[in-house]
Write a protein that holds these residues in place. Structure first.
Motif, PDB file in Angstrom:
ATOM      1  N   PHE A 169       6.680  -1.737   5.894  1.00  0.00           N
ATOM      2  CA  PHE A 169       6.143  -2.605   6.936  1.00  0.00           C
ATOM      3  C   PHE A 169       5.878  -1.835   8.218  1.00  0.00           C
ATOM      4  CE2 PHE A 169       6.771  -5.698  10.428  1.00  0.00           C
ATOM      5  CZ  PHE A 169       5.793  -6.623  10.084  1.00  0.00           C
ATOM      6  N   TRP A 170       6.855  -1.053   8.661  1.00  0.00           N
ATOM      7  CA  TRP A 170       6.752  -0.317   9.929  1.00  0.00           C
ATOM      8  C   TRP A 170       7.703   0.869   9.845  1.00  0.00           C
ATOM      9  CZ3 TRP A 170       3.919   0.871  13.792  1.00  0.00           C
ATOM     10  CH2 TRP A 170       4.407   1.208  15.045  1.00  0.00           C
ATOM     11  N   PRO A 171       7.187   2.060   9.464  1.00  0.00           N
ATOM     12  CA  PRO A 171       8.066   3.210   9.256  1.00  0.00           C
ATOM     13  C   PRO A 171       8.738   3.652  10.547  1.00  0.00           C
ATOM     14  CG  PRO A 171       5.778   3.892   9.253  1.00  0.00           C
ATOM     15  CD  PRO A 171       5.771   2.393   9.270  1.00  0.00           C
ATOM     16  N   ARG A 172       9.931   4.189  10.411  1.00  0.00           N
ATOM     17  CA  ARG A 172      10.609   4.766  11.584  1.00  0.00           C
ATOM     18  C   ARG A 172       9.800   5.956  12.095  1.00  0.00           C
ATOM     19  NH1 ARG A 172      15.569   3.020  12.823  1.00  0.00           N
ATOM     20  NH2 ARG A 172      16.706   1.742  11.316  1.00  0.00           N
ATOM     21  N   SER A 173       9.900   6.199  13.393  1.00  0.00           N
ATOM     22  CA  SER A 173       9.074   7.230  14.019  1.00  0.00           C
ATOM     23  C   SER A 173       9.301   8.600  13.392  1.00  0.00           C
ATOM     24  CB  SER A 173       9.336   7.288  15.522  1.00  0.00           C
ATOM     25  OG  SER A 173      10.704   7.511  15.777  1.00  0.00           O
ATOM     26  N   GLU A 174      10.547   8.896  12.998  1.00  0.00           N
ATOM     27  CA  GLU A 174      10.832  10.204  12.429  1.00  0.00           C
ATOM     28  C   GLU A 174      10.371  10.308  10.976  1.00  0.00           C
ATOM     29  OE1 GLU A 174      14.673   7.753  12.046  1.00  0.00           O
ATOM     30  OE2 GLU A 174      13.041   8.057  13.484  1.00  0.00           O
ATOM     31  N   GLU A 202       0.582  -1.546  -0.739  1.00  0.00           N
ATOM     32  CA  GLU A 202       0.522  -2.717  -1.608  1.00  0.00           C
ATOM     33  C   GLU A 202       1.222  -3.906  -0.963  1.00  0.00           C
ATOM     34  OE1 GLU A 202       2.217  -1.657  -5.331  1.00  0.00           O
ATOM     35  OE2 GLU A 202       0.633  -0.223  -5.852  1.00  0.00           O
ATOM     36  N   HIS A 203       1.857  -3.654   0.179  1.00  0.00           N
ATOM     37  CA  HIS A 203       2.621  -4.693   0.871  1.00  0.00           C
ATOM     38  C   HIS A 203       2.114  -4.834   2.306  1.00  0.00           C
ATOM     39  CE1 HIS A 203       5.490  -4.551  -2.467  1.00  0.00           C
ATOM     40  NE2 HIS A 203       5.389  -3.237  -2.378  1.00  0.00           N
ATOM     41  N   ASN A 227      -9.142   2.974   2.791  1.00  0.00           N
ATOM     42  CA  ASN A 227      -8.138   3.183   1.746  1.00  0.00           C
ATOM     43  C   ASN A 227      -7.143   2.038   1.660  1.00  0.00           C
ATOM     44  OD1 ASN A 227      -6.813   3.681   4.151  1.00  0.00           O
ATOM     45  ND2 ASN A 227      -5.512   5.320   3.302  1.00  0.00           N
ATOM     46  N   ALA A 228      -7.545   0.840   2.107  1.00  0.00           N
ATOM     47  CA  ALA A 228      -6.649  -0.321   2.009  1.00  0.00           C
ATOM     48  C   ALA A 228      -6.294  -0.568   0.557  1.00  0.00           C
ATOM     49  CB  ALA A 228      -7.320  -1.556   2.605  1.00  0.00           C
ATOM     50  N   GLY A 229      -5.026  -0.922   0.313  1.00  0.00           N
ATOM     51  CA  GLY A 229      -4.621  -1.003  -1.071  1.00  0.00           C
ATOM     52  C   GLY A 229      -3.775  -2.173  -1.524  1.00  0.00           C
ATOM     53  N   PRO A 230      -4.062  -3.428  -1.252  1.00  0.00           N
ATOM     54  CA  PRO A 230      -5.177  -3.926  -0.444  1.00  0.00           C
ATOM     55  C   PRO A 230      -4.863  -3.994   1.047  1.00  0.00           C
ATOM     56  CG  PRO A 230      -4.006  -5.790  -1.347  1.00  0.00           C
ATOM     57  CD  PRO A 230      -3.303  -4.549  -1.856  1.00  0.00           C
TER      58      PRO A 230
END
Length: 248
Positions: free
Chosen positions: A101-106, A171-172, A162-165
């Motif tokens: 959803f929202w990766p950590r900055s590192e 995919e999420h 490159n949306a997937g979707p």
């Protein structure tokens, strides 16, 4: 007050109260984030068709939604208030980390930067047309609709290559969708309610990347579970009619 009691994998859940209104697209952002991340919360509906009650102005002096009140089990946060939709959604994403959803900055600063750029592009280049289209009539409405399609084609279509979707090949659903989906789904509802021209939908569906992405967005349960398109279109039409009558 409604209580949502979904499970979370992040240990003992904090107590969260969401002050919201289901007709508000900005509050919708918080709903999408909460649902996607399976965060339990209590809900308090704030009427937007009358002056805010004094008790709510003590929570958020601006009187806007969404706002959240949060208390954590460890006592580090006690009845803390967070306001403004982007701030609320990003705060929740940081509190309940989910790399899809929202990766950590590192972990993936590039993906975070790309999500931020996508959201900024949507609101500075595309969504600026929405309210003018709603207020326009006849040929002007059609012209503005064509301009919105042109903006999506130029600014958004390449970013969804490159949306997937979902954004970035995922995919999420990601934070990119949480920030923009309330408006994507309203475009469709407003077209169905004749508040936006039918030619707008035809133009957007001719864009392969956007069409695939928007259909996935509008079919996502986290986007649709508090969304009532016909009712929102009806209320919007009534508000527009009132504004036009008062302007005469």
């Amino acid at each position: 007050m409604t209580t949502h009691t979904k499970n979370t994998t992040n240990g003992e859940s904090p107590e969260i109260t969401l002050y919201t209104n289901h007709a508000c697209p900005w509050a919708h952002r918080a709903h999408i984030t909460l649902r996607t991340l399976n965060i339990p919360y209590k809900e308090v509906i704030i009427p937007l068709d009358r002056p805010r009650d004094p008790w709510y102005l003590e929570i958020n002096p601006r009187g806007l939604v969404p706002s959240i009140k949060i208390t954590t089990a460890d006592g580090k946060l006690k009845d803390e208030i967070i306001t403004e939709s982007a701030v609320v959604s990003t705060f929740l994403a940081e509190m309940f980390p989910d790399s899809e959803f929202w990766p950590r900055s590192e972990e993936d600063p590039l993906m975070r930067a790309r999500i931020n750029f996508f959201v900024d592009t949507w609101f500075t280049k595309v969504n600026t047309f929405m309210y003018p289209i709603l207020k326009a009539e006849g040929e002007e409405k059609e012209t503005l609709g064509s301009q919105l399609v042109a903006a999506v084609k130029k600014e958004i279509e390449p970013l969804l290559e490159n949306a997937g979707p979902f954004f970035g090949g995922s995919e999420h659903i990601t934070l990119a969708e949480a920030m923009t989906a309330p408006f994507v789904i309203r475009y469709r509802a407003y077209i169905d309610g004749s508040l936006m021209p039918a030619s707008l939908l035809k133009g957007l569906e001719a864009l392969p990347n956007y069409s695939k992405w928007s259909k996935a967005v509008c079919g996502e349960s986290s986007v649709t579970y508090v969304f009532d398109g016909p009712e929102i279109s009806k209320r919007t039409a009534e508000r527009l009619a009132k504004m036009k009558a008062e302007a005469k």
